[in-house]
Design a protein around this motif. Structure first.
Motif, mmCIF file in Angstrom:
data_model
loop_
_atom_site.group_PDB
_atom_site.id
_atom_site.type_symbol
_atom_site.label_atom_id
_atom_site.label_comp_id
_atom_site.label_asym_id
_atom_site.label_seq_id
_atom_site.Cartn_x
_atom_site.Cartn_y
_atom_site.Cartn_z
ATOM 1 N N PHE A 85 -5.087 4.881 3.205
ATOM 2 C CA PHE A 85 -5.450 4.983 1.797
ATOM 3 C C PHE A 85 -6.940 4.805 1.539
ATOM 4 O O PHE A 85 -7.431 5.111 0.468
ATOM 5 C CB PHE A 85 -4.680 3.945 0.978
ATOM 6 C CG PHE A 85 -3.193 4.142 1.030
ATOM 7 C CD1 PHE A 85 -2.592 5.104 0.239
ATOM 8 C CD2 PHE A 85 -2.405 3.392 1.878
ATOM 9 C CE1 PHE A 85 -1.229 5.311 0.285
ATOM 10 C CE2 PHE A 85 -1.036 3.585 1.933
ATOM 11 C CZ PHE A 85 -0.442 4.541 1.138
ATOM 12 N N GLU A 113 0.331 -1.560 -6.477
ATOM 13 C CA GLU A 113 -0.599 -1.062 -5.462
ATOM 14 C C GLU A 113 0.103 -0.019 -4.608
ATOM 15 O O GLU A 113 1.319 -0.050 -4.474
ATOM 16 C CB GLU A 113 -1.052 -2.210 -4.548
ATOM 17 C CG GLU A 113 -2.569 -2.481 -4.479
ATOM 18 C CD GLU A 113 -3.443 -1.277 -4.215
ATOM 19 O OE1 GLU A 113 -3.005 -0.320 -3.573
ATOM 20 O OE2 GLU A 113 -4.596 -1.309 -4.656
ATOM 21 N N VAL A 114 -0.682 0.871 -4.035
ATOM 22 C CA VAL A 114 -0.124 1.802 -3.063
ATOM 23 C C VAL A 114 -0.545 1.419 -1.648
ATOM 24 O O VAL A 114 0.143 1.716 -0.683
ATOM 25 C CB VAL A 114 -0.564 3.260 -3.327
ATOM 26 C CG1 VAL A 114 0.002 3.754 -4.638
ATOM 27 C CG2 VAL A 114 -2.064 3.397 -3.308
ATOM 28 N N ASP A 115 -1.682 0.763 -1.535
ATOM 29 C CA ASP A 115 -2.210 0.428 -0.218
ATOM 30 C C ASP A 115 -1.675 -0.939 0.215
ATOM 31 O O ASP A 115 -1.909 -1.940 -0.457
ATOM 32 C CB ASP A 115 -3.744 0.388 -0.306
ATOM 33 C CG ASP A 115 -4.391 0.045 1.018
ATOM 34 O OD1 ASP A 115 -3.710 -0.510 1.893
ATOM 35 O OD2 ASP A 115 -5.587 0.326 1.175
ATOM 36 N N PRO A 116 -0.936 -0.994 1.321
ATOM 37 C CA PRO A 116 -0.326 -2.266 1.700
ATOM 38 C C PRO A 116 -1.341 -3.377 1.963
ATOM 39 O O PRO A 116 -1.024 -4.555 1.768
ATOM 40 C CB PRO A 116 0.471 -1.932 2.963
ATOM 41 C CG PRO A 116 0.087 -0.572 3.368
ATOM 42 C CD PRO A 116 -0.544 0.106 2.208
ATOM 43 N N ILE A 117 -2.530 -3.031 2.422
ATOM 44 C CA ILE A 117 -3.510 -4.085 2.695
ATOM 45 C C ILE A 117 -3.931 -4.733 1.390
ATOM 46 O O ILE A 117 -3.938 -5.961 1.248
ATOM 47 C CB ILE A 117 -4.721 -3.519 3.460
ATOM 48 C CG1 ILE A 117 -4.276 -2.990 4.818
ATOM 49 C CG2 ILE A 117 -5.781 -4.592 3.641
ATOM 50 C CD1 ILE A 117 -5.378 -2.411 5.659
ATOM 51 N N CYS A 118 -4.266 -3.914 0.420
ATOM 52 C CA CYS A 118 -4.639 -4.460 -0.882
ATOM 53 C C CYS A 118 -3.456 -5.188 -1.512
ATOM 54 O O CYS A 118 -3.623 -6.215 -2.176
ATOM 55 C CB CYS A 118 -5.130 -3.354 -1.803
ATOM 56 S SG CYS A 118 -6.676 -2.636 -1.265
ATOM 57 N N ALA A 119 -2.256 -4.672 -1.286
ATOM 58 C CA ALA A 119 -1.072 -5.319 -1.839
ATOM 59 C C ALA A 119 -0.922 -6.719 -1.243
ATOM 60 O O ALA A 119 -0.620 -7.689 -1.946
ATOM 61 C CB ALA A 119 0.165 -4.484 -1.549
ATOM 62 N N LEU A 120 -1.161 -6.821 0.057
ATOM 63 C CA LEU A 120 -1.049 -8.124 0.712
ATOM 64 C C LEU A 120 -2.117 -9.069 0.172
ATOM 65 O O LEU A 120 -1.875 -10.269 -0.018
ATOM 66 C CB LEU A 120 -1.193 -7.945 2.227
ATOM 67 C CG LEU A 120 -0.739 -9.101 3.104
ATOM 68 C CD1 LEU A 120 0.703 -9.468 2.812
ATOM 69 C CD2 LEU A 120 -0.878 -8.741 4.571
ATOM 70 N N ALA A 129 0.265 -4.746 7.346
ATOM 71 C CA ALA A 129 0.328 -5.366 6.026
ATOM 72 C C ALA A 129 1.660 -5.060 5.356
ATOM 73 O O ALA A 129 2.307 -5.957 4.799
ATOM 74 C CB ALA A 129 -0.826 -4.877 5.164
ATOM 75 N N THR A 169 4.039 0.427 -4.644
ATOM 76 C CA THR A 169 4.178 1.682 -5.373
ATOM 77 C C THR A 169 3.957 2.843 -4.424
ATOM 78 O O THR A 169 3.113 2.755 -3.534
ATOM 79 C CB THR A 169 3.141 1.741 -6.501
ATOM 80 O OG1 THR A 169 3.252 0.560 -7.279
ATOM 81 C CG2 THR A 169 3.350 2.960 -7.371
#
Lengths: 606, 578
Positions: free
Chosen positions: A599, B389-396, A569, A581
């Motif tokens: 995470f 966001e810190v989590d790339p999956i959630c960011a995506l 991702a 962030t």
């Protein structure tokens, strides 16, 4: 752009089905002639091109064709692979619908988390039958939505090649004198290189991976044998693996999906590629064997799409597994085979299931379908969505995507669902939850995405209003009971490719798209971005397996670790100019997390 | 889920507050109740010392003074209140909580009251709550009797029963699922012979649950899981209805344990099921009446806190009956986080600031379930949304949903609103505050009051100005004003309400968990903590569908066979993500 051709190609294939199946003359402008010719030329030993269409169909999309029961008989007699076809068709004949599982196993495959899962029962059946018959097993390859199967314009260029001899019989050599490959025509390499360069533009994640790994070579010493669709996107993947230090040998996982010029470019680049468009089943296994069976080279990693390569090694070269560090499998079909093996205690190396990673699933289902439902409907019918009443059958990931897209266009959306939890989600998202027969009289569009069979039956079709559009975004062509429409009182009229009007005696017309097959595969395209997600996931899975300390992975099937999933991702975030962030040390400590992930706990639902 | 609240904070704050801000009553109450101990714990940690022991001591000492002196609410308020629970972040939170757990359980008796008021706990306060009773004597000492002569209960004032009955009737309207459950059970009594001892908030919604259990054949004895959340009138109505209730509003800690003890230690009555919220009841039985576990068929636990304790026990091999974790069921989770917050973000902001959302630039920190809900709601009103966001999956996911992903420092300069829902700490710091534009609204939808670094704002150059309840203006020397809502505590708990429908989901889940545990064939559940079976989860959802006039399609035999699933579910594998 290359992707658009896919659609066309798909269209062709499906048209062919139709013509073959129904003995209709191929009426579309995109007749399959060129392909047929190639095929016929490539395999003169096969049928003389007389029933060319029939010949291609079994090869190209075996199960799909097989599905149409009546044709099942036609094909084998014509084809020269009696056993194979017999086998192929045995399933379908038992149950016309099931055959498509395959195809979709094939075609729809990876996508649809929900469907696929629900489908398990079926697929298992398939599995149980298939694997026992090895060699002559029908080609159960999958063209998963996220497999790299887009066709470029080059395909047509290739098709017209005048070379009549089978690539197997030709002496081949690239400009550097390397002869360890087998492709159609090395001269196309330049053209293929351009294709690859275009694909590179659209796959930033792999390029980023190359850059990040420039110094260290995480795959140094890895010997990867691969069997996937050979397209420009795959080429980018292979060259990335190579840049990361791996040696690669590659075969095609589908006899028809290879882009010849890309294969040429790869061969010219020093890769041992064994693939051309329009292989016969013999060729197919020959290529795989050439790939695997080399003197002085033993693979230690397998990258598979559909499980054929794994299967071949398992049957023919079981000793090789001693050196193999792991298998990366992308398709639902292949993953299932691996689970079967694992259950039977016969899996002797770790395997990585990349199909079920969060990122890939979301892209294959939710995001991809959210766009392709509008695209597919627009391309085929030019319908306007505002104010239209639409019923969406099923509210899984695909259904959620469809509903979101349609709602945004101002449609009035109804949902049908069997699972109360998903039903409640639909309610809370502001959709009316109904039964199909309650609204069927008033709706303008019916979209199925359940993964189930016979969701829309003749009774529903009889009650629809004039001009109602019926299409399928779900799992296979079983969702709409098309067979029930093949009755004499109904007139079928093909108005465009992929669009049929079905006319009732009272002149009511129903618009059926793609003959009930998947709309998103038949009438719209798979964006390279989605393919990029898949390819990146595969590359990372290889890296993970190769570098895992001894003992981390046992002889079992694993999901991609969450951290890798997150990395996939994060590699795609720059495309959106998204700025992630970072946790401060203090925050990470507060949350009890590592600053760099993972995470979320594994059970997190996203 | 909201129930992480272990500590003291919540309860005593409650005591003090009503007097301070009488006008705020409802909101604050909700808040108070919801305040979590966790946060309190964190506060303490920050302020006192990180070690638990100290924390505990601090807590205790605070506690007592509180009781003695109810007059200084505002400070207490600051320290103690937290809003806790909801939020996916809860998951992230585990580590913390574990720490807490490890330490807490060892101190059995006089442990601070660690109950949780979860968002989905039935803790809305009705008007009844405010009824001031004139009766000064402690309920324990009064002889009590219902009109039918039952004396086995202890509440504030039995005379309030008719009033409480009305409250319960109203609640029944909002909880159709339990009513359907009663109807569907009809003749058969799935809980016949069950003896349920319960410890939850005692509110009208709980009363509906208790009476449903009774209608299904169970005998119930009930205590309150929070010293302040009891609705006296409802308790009276329950007692009048023949249920042994031991609870009143404003118990002391002694009273609290006394009530639980009375609940458990009845003559010739041994419970075989426990319904707990916060784990106090379980712990009491574990410590004081371990022999009762022999007859127990299971424990149903709702709060995050309680569940953690159970997992601890289970890990230590000390759990000797099956336990059901109802907090993590899909339906409950979605309602507590996504759906509830989607509505309460707008509600909370409107109630407090009357802001208009169209075209406003909003930064939402965190894109978990809560963040997704907030973004969806705000987008619907035409706000321009940025996500951190810190989590790339959630960011995506945020990218694909059409939201710009930025870091907070990039967007802070032109943000009109900043909403935190990360579950993290110090997400918005002084540095960010200094760079905000004047009039920026800052609020927290996340896990606790740690997300916004308030202490950094308590400096002499900044003026705090309370303009409304829950709304503070913080004024910089140059005249810039930042609007801080609920002093950084949970907006959805402080400034908006929890709909009965959400509570209904929780109550139905609890009831079904009890039925499942009670009727499970021997051996299905071992001595471990289980999630509610998917089928039950689906049943909870199906009980709520009639509310929407929703018609679920049924599979035909043929289709069920094709899919390889039962016609009646479960319809999805366990790993399905919904």
């Amino acid at each position: 752009m290359s992707v658009q051709v896919v659609a066309a190609k798909m269209a062709e294939v499906e048209l062919k089905d139709v013509s073959a199946g129904k003995a209709l003359p191929a009426e579309s402008p995109v007749t399959p002639t060129s392909e047929d010719k190639t095929l016929a030329r490539n395999e003169p030993q096969k049928e003389a091109g007389s029933s060319a269409a029939a010949a291609t169909s079994p090869t190209a999309e075996p199960s799909a064709k097989a599905g149409e029961g009546n044709r099942g008989l036609l094909t084998p007699s014509a084809a020269k692979m009696p056993q194979a076809s017999a086998l192929k068709h045995s399933d379908p004949q038992q149950n016309g619908g099931d055959a498509f599982v395959n195809r979709d196993g094939t075609v729809a495959e990876a996508p649809r988390m929900k469907k696929k899962k629900i489908q398990f029962a079926d697929q298992k059946q398939e599995f149980n039958k298939r694997p026992s018959k090895i060699g002559r097993r029908s080609l159960s390859r999958s063209i998963s939505q996220s497999s790299t199967d887009s066709y470029s314009s080059a395909a047509s260029y290739t098709d017209s090649s005048d070379d009549e001899t089978s690539p197997r019989d030709k002496q081949q050599k690239n400009s550097k004198g390397n002869g360890d490959f087998c492709i159609k025509n090395i001269k196309q390499a330049d053209f293929g290189r351009r294709e690859i360069e275009i694909a590179e533009q659209e796959m930033p994640a792999l390029m980023a991976l190359r850059k990040r790994a420039q110094g260290e070579k995480p795959l140094a010493g890895a010997k990867v044998v691969g069997c996937t669709h050979i397209t420009a996107q795959t080429a980018v993947l292979m060259e990335t693996l190579s840049a990361l230090g791996a040696q690669c040998r590659w075969a095609a996982c589908n006899i028809y999906s290879t882009q010849n010029e890309v294969a040429a470019a790869l061969a010219e680049g020093g890769f041992s590629v064994f693939a051309w468009k329009g292989e016969s089943e013999d060729d197919f296994w020959w290529c795989i064997d050439r790939c695997v069976n080399v003197e002085g080279w033993q693979p230690n990693m397998i990258l598979d799409d559909g499980g054929d390569l794994t299967h071949w090694i398992y049957k023919k070269y079981p000793n090789m597994f001693k050196k193999i560090k792991g298998i990366v499998e992308e398709s639902v079909t292949g993953v299932h085979r691996l689970y079967q093996l694992s259950k039977a205690g016969k899996l002797c190396v770790p395997a990585m299931n990349v199909n079920d990673s969060v990122t890939k699933q979301k892209f294959d289902n939710l995001y991809c379908c959210r766009e392709s439902i509008l695209d597919g409907l627009k391309r085929t019918t030019d319908v306007m969505f505002g104010g239209k009443q639409v019923v969406v059958c099923g509210y899984g990931e695909v259904g959620k995507g469809c509903c979101a897209a349609l709602k945004a266009m101002g449609s009035i959306v109804y949902v049908t669902e069997i699972d109360p939890i998903c039903a409640l989600q639909a309610c809370m998202d502001g959709f009316r939850l109904v039964k199909l027969n309650e609204v069927i009289r008033q709706v303008d569009i019916v979209i199925t995405c359940t993964g189930n069979k016979n969701v829309v039956v003749r009774e529903h079709l009889d009650r629809m209003k004039n001009g109602c559009i019926v299409c399928n975004m779900g799992h296979s062509n079983t969702e709409i009971d098309v067979a029930s429409l093949r009755t004499p009182e109904l007139t079928w009229e093909r108005v465009r490719s992929q669009v049929d009007h079905i006319i009732w005696p009272d002149a009511k017309r129903i618009v059926l798209l793609a003959e009930g097959r998947l709309l998103n595969l038949s009438c719209s395209t798979v964006p390279t971005f989605v393919l990029s997600i898949t390819a990146t996931t595969q590359a990372l899975a290889l890296i993970e397996l190769y570098n895992a300390p001894e003992g981390r992975y046992k002889q079992d099937v694993y999901l991609l670790p969450k951290k890798m999933d997150e990395y996939v991702a994060s590699l795609h975030l720059p495309t959106f100019d998204a700025h992630l962030t970072e946790l401060t040390d203090e925050q990470a400590k507060y949350l009890g997390l590592n600053k760099n992930g993972p995470f979320k706990p594994n059970y997190y639902r996203y | 889920m909201a129930k992480d609240k272990n500590q003291i904070g919540g309860s005593w704050v409650d005591l003090a507050l009503p007097e301070d801000f009488p006008e705020l009553y409802t909101e604050e109450r909700a808040e108070e109740e919801e305040e979590d101990t966790e946060e309190a714990a964190k506060d303490r940690a920050v302020k006192c010392s990180p070690t638990l022991l100290r924390m505990l001591k601090a807590a205790e000492s605070r506690w007592t003074p509180h009781f003695r002196d109810k007059a200084e609410p505002s400070e207490l308020w600051l320290k103690a209140t937290e809003a806790e629970a909801l939020k996916t972040n809860m998951k992230i939170q585990f580590n913390d909580q574990q720490e807490e757990f490890n330490k807490l359980p060892t101190k059995a008796g006089p442990r601070p009251l660690s109950h949780s008021v979860s968002q989905s706990s039935p803790d809305t306060f009705s008007s009844v709550g405010s009824v001031s009773s004139e009766d000064e004597s402690p309920p324990q000492e009064k002889p009590q009797k219902t009109s039918k002569g039952l004396t086995d209960f202890c509440i504030k004032n039995i005379k309030q029963a008719p009033f409480g009955r009305k409250e319960i009737d109203i609640a029944q309207q909002g909880m159709p699922s339990l009513m359907i459950l009663r109807k569907r059970a009809g003749g058969e009594k799935p809980l016949a012979g069950a003896k349920v001892v319960g410890c939850t908030h005692i509110t009208a919604q709980t009363a509906v649950l208790i009476e449903t259990l009774a209608a299904l054949g169970a005998q119930c004895r009930w205590a309150a899981c929070n010293i302040f959340s009891t609705q006296n009138a409802v308790a009276a109505a329950l007692a009048e209805g023949g249920i042994s209730v031991f609870a009143w509003k404003g118990e002391s800690e002694d009273d609290f344990w006394w009530c639980i003890e009375r609940c458990v230690a009845a003559d010739s009555w041994e419970p075989n099921l426990i319904l707990d919220d916060g784990g106090d009841l379980t712990q009491w039985i574990y410590k004081k009446h371990p022999s009762l576990f022999k007859k127990l068929k299971g424990i149903v636990e709702e709060s995050v806190t309680g569940i953690h304790r159970l997992y601890q026990l289970s890990k230590a091999g000390k759990l000797c009956v099956p336990a059901m974790n109802v907090n993590d069921s899909v339906t409950k989770q979605k309602f507590d986080n996504l759906y509830c917050c989607k509505e309460s973000i707008l509600d909370g902001l409107k109630r407090t600031t009357d802001v208009m959302f169209g075209g406003k630039q909003v930064v939402v920190c965190g894109y978990g379930e809560v963040g997704k809900g907030c973004c969806a709601a705000l987008k619907g009103l035409g706000a321009v949304i940025y996500v951190t966001e810190v989590d790339p999956i959630c960011a995506l996911q945020a990218c694909m949903d059409g939201l710009r992903v930025i870091t907070l420092s990039e967007g802070i300069k032109h943000a009109d609103m900043v909403i935190t829902c990360t579950g993290n700490k110090n997400v918005v710091t002084r540095e960010h505050f200094d760079r905000m534009r004047s009039g920026c609204i800052v609020c927290n939808m996340g896990h606790s009051n740690t997300e916004i670094d308030l202490t950094s704002l308590r400096t002499s150059e900044l003026k705090w100005h309370r303009v409304r309840p829950q709304v503070d203006h913080i004024i910089w020397p140059d005249g810039k004003r930042v609007v801080l809502l609920a002093e950084g505590r949970l907006l959805n708990l402080s400034c908006s309400t929890v709909p009965s429908f959400v509570l209904s989901v929780t109550a139905a889940t609890q009831a079904l968990a009890l039925i499942e545990l009670y009727n499970a064939p021997a051996g299905r559940y071992k001595q471990d903590v289980y999630l509610l079976p998917k089928k039950m989860d689906e049943y909870v959802a199906s009980l709520h569908l009639p509310m929407f006039d929703a018609h679920v399609t049924e599979l035909t035999e043929e289709q069920a066979q094709y899919l390889g699933i039962s016609k009646h579910g479960p319809f999805k594998p366990n790993y399905y993500r919904y």
